[in-house]
Enzyme design. Sequence first.
Site, PDB file in Angstrom:
ATOM      1  N   CYS A  44       0.829  -1.212   0.000  1.00 11.05           N
ATOM      2  CA  CYS A  44       0.000   0.000   0.000  1.00 11.05           C
ATOM      3  C   CYS A  44       0.865   1.265   0.000  1.00 11.05           C
ATOM      4  O   CYS A  44       0.524   2.265  -0.636  1.00 11.05           O
ATOM      5  CB  CYS A  44      -0.908   0.019   1.227  1.00 11.05           C
ATOM      6  SG  CYS A  44      -2.054  -1.351   1.339  1.00 11.05           S
ATOM      7  N   ASP A 135     -21.804  11.080 -13.958  1.00 11.14           N
ATOM      8  CA  ASP A 135     -23.206  10.735 -13.665  1.00 11.14           C
ATOM      9  C   ASP A 135     -23.328   9.865 -12.414  1.00 11.14           C
ATOM     10  O   ASP A 135     -24.415   9.378 -12.097  1.00 11.14           O
ATOM     11  CB  ASP A 135     -23.843  10.016 -14.860  1.00 11.14           C
ATOM     12  CG  ASP A 135     -23.082   8.757 -15.276  1.00 11.14           C
ATOM     13  OD1 ASP A 135     -22.084   8.395 -14.604  1.00 11.14           O
ATOM     14  OD2 ASP A 135     -23.478   8.132 -16.277  1.00 11.14           O
TER      15      ASP A 135
END
Length: 220
Positions: A44, A135
């Site tokens: 990470c 959207d």
Amino acid sequence: MPNLGDVFPDFTADSTSGPIKFHEWLGDSWGIFFSHPADYTPVCTTELGHVASIMPEFQKRGLKAIAISCNKVDDHKGWIKDIQDYSKLGDTWPYPIVADPNRELAVKLGMLDPAEKDKAGLPLTARAVFIIGPDKKLKLSLLYPATTGRNFTEILRVIDSLKLTAEKKVATPANWKQGERCMVLPTVKPDECSTLFPKGVNTVAMPSGKGYMRFTPQPD
């Protein structure tokens, strides 16, 4: 996990940039939402640092980045200092990291990796990637196991394809990169091609005699 075309779930959570209301934060932009198993973990650390270093690439594509890890904000802020040092970054941090200490969002979004567990024996959060359109609908999802780091060069390539194909009646072939020729959608009728693709269309002859392999330079 949400399906392609679904409205991506809205959520409110704390982050390194303060409280986040996801749909409000995204606004009219494209977004990438990517998860991490835990703070202070090696893979990470490389991923978050790399994303910070390529933020100009996301920004020129009109895309916002946001990460999530199953720890508290104070943990995130301490971890960021390690990430900045490892990746030779400056003192500023360019995108929020959401806190999910109770794994509520990880469970809600289906991001758990049952094969990899933490010290307490709980499943780690997988390396999910969600691309969300203006959207608020999910345009792409990728799910890597906790042990495999993501290829953000490929993710940028996919974003280029998603944005192009959302605006033009084309698809992108295998290994396509920005600026290369595209394929005309099968739904485009032959008499529409000259209007839609003024740069021309090349149809490749196939043994079947069907004219479905149609190529055109990348539309502007």
